[in-house]
Motif scaffolding. Sequence first.
Motif, short mmCIF file in Angstrom:
data_model
loop_
_atom_site.label_atom_id
_atom_site.label_comp_id
_atom_site.label_asym_id
_atom_site.label_seq_id
_atom_site.Cartn_x
_atom_site.Cartn_y
_atom_site.Cartn_z
N ILE A 20 0.86 -1.18 0.00
CA ILE A 20 0.00 0.00 0.00
C ILE A 20 0.89 1.23 0.00
O ILE A 20 1.65 1.46 0.94
N ASP A 21 0.79 2.00 -1.08
CA ASP A 21 1.61 3.20 -1.26
C ASP A 21 1.07 4.35 -0.40
O ASP A 21 -0.04 4.28 0.14
N LYS A 22 1.84 5.42 -0.30
CA LYS A 22 1.45 6.56 0.51
C LYS A 22 0.18 7.26 0.02
O LYS A 22 -0.52 7.88 0.81
N ASP A 23 -0.11 7.12 -1.28
CA ASP A 23 -1.34 7.73 -1.81
C ASP A 23 -2.54 6.80 -1.69
O ASP A 23 -3.63 7.09 -2.18
N GLY A 24 -2.36 5.66 -1.01
CA GLY A 24 -3.44 4.71 -0.80
C GLY A 24 -3.57 3.66 -1.89
O GLY A 24 -4.39 2.74 -1.77
N THR A 25 -2.76 3.75 -2.95
CA THR A 25 -2.81 2.75 -4.01
C THR A 25 -2.41 1.39 -3.46
O THR A 25 -1.41 1.26 -2.76
N ILE A 26 -3.22 0.38 -3.80
CA ILE A 26 -2.94 -1.00 -3.40
C ILE A 26 -2.37 -1.74 -4.60
O ILE A 26 -3.00 -1.78 -5.66
N ILE A 52 4.22 -19.65 5.52
CA ILE A 52 3.56 -20.73 4.77
C ILE A 52 2.04 -20.66 4.78
O ILE A 52 1.40 -21.36 4.01
N ASP A 53 1.46 -19.81 5.65
CA ASP A 53 0.00 -19.80 5.74
C ASP A 53 -0.59 -18.42 6.04
O ASP A 53 -1.63 -18.31 6.67
N SER A 54 0.08 -17.37 5.56
CA SER A 54 -0.48 -16.03 5.78
C SER A 54 -0.26 -15.14 4.56
O SER A 54 0.70 -15.31 3.81
N ILE A 55 -1.16 -14.21 4.42
CA ILE A 55 -1.07 -13.18 3.38
C ILE A 55 -0.36 -11.98 4.01
O ILE A 55 -0.72 -11.55 5.11
N GLY A 56 0.64 -11.46 3.31
CA GLY A 56 1.39 -10.32 3.81
C GLY A 56 0.97 -9.03 3.12
O GLY A 56 0.78 -9.00 1.91
N ILE A 57 0.84 -7.98 3.92
CA ILE A 57 0.54 -6.65 3.41
C ILE A 57 1.62 -5.71 3.92
O ILE A 57 1.84 -5.62 5.13
N GLU A 58 2.30 -5.04 3.01
CA GLU A 58 3.31 -4.04 3.36
C GLU A 58 2.73 -2.65 3.18
O GLU A 58 2.06 -2.38 2.18
N ILE A 59 3.00 -1.77 4.12
CA ILE A 59 2.61 -0.36 4.02
C ILE A 59 3.89 0.44 3.86
O ILE A 59 4.81 0.29 4.67
#
Length: 182
Positions: A63-69, A133-140
């Motif tokens: 997720i970018d600073k402008d909210g773009t995913i 092995i069993d999770s979705i990662g989200i980076e901000i």
Amino acid sequence: MLYVNENGHIYADRIKIKIFNNIEHEKMDAVNGIVVHQTSAATASSTFHSYQNKGATGAHFLIDKDGTIYQTASLFKVTWHVGRLQSRCFITKKCEPTDLKKVTELEKSWRNNDKVHEIEKVKNYPDRFPSNIDSIGIEIVGEATKTENQKQFIYEPVNDLQNDSLKWLIKELSTTLNVSMK
């Protein structure tokens, strides 16, 4: 509910597909959690640049600073976004006596986090925290800085646009993938 195609890519107006094969690894058989991180980088482009390196760590979304995913990896693939596992039973204060004895000594020193990780990674979920092995990662996207007087990194605050996108994405992913909000 999100539409996920046969490649594990999501087609939604709020998500831009920008897949990096270097951060995709073996097949992910189950999703038991969603893990949120900050990048330590000031820009999305610097994170994307790091994703191009062989053996790179990365997450499924950025997720970018402008909210773009951006979706950066297939939902059907493992990414290396979770570091060393901490002891779930120790942190939640719900250890069996044998686990408590093992982990209590190790948790006293940060130097033992590799040993704690080795104990935890062989456990099945939910006896351990979700892992690579069993999770979705989200980076901000958020830069981390450290001054001479500080012992830890200080991350720049997540902004309102990022928070709005994060809340939307977590809600949609948890519904689509049937991941508990617990």
